[in-house]
Design an enzyme around this catalytic site. Structure first.
Site, short mmCIF file in Angstrom:
data_model
loop_
_atom_site.label_atom_id
_atom_site.label_comp_id
_atom_site.label_asym_id
_atom_site.label_seq_id
_atom_site.Cartn_x
_atom_site.Cartn_y
_atom_site.Cartn_z
N ASP A 67 33.62 32.95 -37.26
CA ASP A 67 32.20 33.15 -37.52
C ASP A 67 31.55 33.87 -36.35
O ASP A 67 31.99 33.75 -35.20
CB ASP A 67 31.49 31.80 -37.72
CG ASP A 67 32.00 31.05 -38.94
OD1 ASP A 67 32.63 31.70 -39.81
OD2 ASP A 67 31.78 29.83 -39.02
N ARG A 68 30.49 34.61 -36.64
CA ARG A 68 29.83 35.43 -35.61
C ARG A 68 29.46 34.66 -34.34
O ARG A 68 29.70 35.14 -33.23
CB ARG A 68 28.59 36.10 -36.21
CG ARG A 68 27.90 37.04 -35.25
CD ARG A 68 26.84 37.87 -35.96
NE ARG A 68 26.30 38.88 -35.07
CZ ARG A 68 25.60 39.95 -35.47
NH1 ARG A 68 25.37 40.11 -36.76
NH2 ARG A 68 25.14 40.82 -34.61
#
Length: 231
Positions: A67-68
């Site tokens: 995830d970012r």
């Protein structure tokens, strides 16, 4: 320390003819999306093209995503053979993934969590649902509490299954959300204290066990804990 010499710059943990393993910075996309923001797949392709004087399009297989807001170990395949063989290990769940997470709340010293998760593709969010809900996937992990400082607790998490947002959702569901998680922890901070600490797998061609790890970034809340816990 070797890096990609890109913007942002990315630490290279390991590289051979078949694999490229890097330490993904916080806030960097795993692959290109509608935002047009920098992503690690494109940046690593740029590095390979320049470093090895590759003409035309560079092949680089995206084997998994982070995830970012999550940092840590990411592995790419430089050949189709490596991509195929590692993808099979992922399907067989033989790759061992460990994460470090700083959570709030009151987690026990050890835990085994099992839930059923459902992803909403439109909102890119995941929720815990009953097992009979259509499209629900089982999610399992185990964790160990390594240390506690004030109301922050350092956990080592081992994934049994690999589901989107799994660690973030499961820990939040149990009442100990990850520090700084805006999506599942209702935090207003700009960082999520979740770090992909290590990967252990069989090398796609050498057929021997290989292990990669990366220490988490040294800012709050990670800096509250002894670096000896990250070795």
């Amino acid at each position: 320390m070797k890096t990609t010499q890109t913007d942002p710059n990315i630490e290279i943990i390991f590289e051979d003819n078949h694999l490229l393993v890097v330490n993904k910075p916080v806030g960097l996309l795993s692959q290109e999306d509608h935002t047009g923001d920098p992503d690690i797949l494109t940046l690593c392709k740029e590095y390979i093209k320049k470093e090895h004087n590759k003409p035309g399009n560079v092949f680089l297989g995206l084997l998994h995503r982070l995830d970012r807001p999550v940092s840590g170990v990411m592995m790419f395949a430089k050949t189709s053979k490596a991509a195929s063989r590692i993808s099979e290990q992922i399907r067989q769940r033989t790759i061992k993934k460990k994460y470090l997470a700083v959570v709030t709340g009151n987690p026990p010293p050890n835990g085994y969590l099992t839930h059923h998760l459902l992803k909403d593709e439109k909102t890119n969010t995941v929720q815990v649902v009953k097992p009979n809900v259509k499209g629900a996937q089982d999610a399992k992990l185990i964790f160990q509490r390594l240390d506690s400082v004030d109301d922050n607790h350092l956990l080592k998490v081992s994934l049994i299954t690999g589901r989107p947002h799994q660690i973030r959702v499961q820990l939040s569901e149990e009442g100990y959300p990850i520090f700084g998680d805006q999506k599942y922890g209702k935090s207003n901070r700009s960082t999520t204290a979740l770090h992909a600490y290590s990967l252990e797998l069989e090398h796609p061609t050498l057929k021997k066990e290989i292990f990669f790890s990366a220490k988490p970034p040294q800012f709050t809340p990670w800096s509250k804990f002894s670096t000896k816990l990250f070795t």
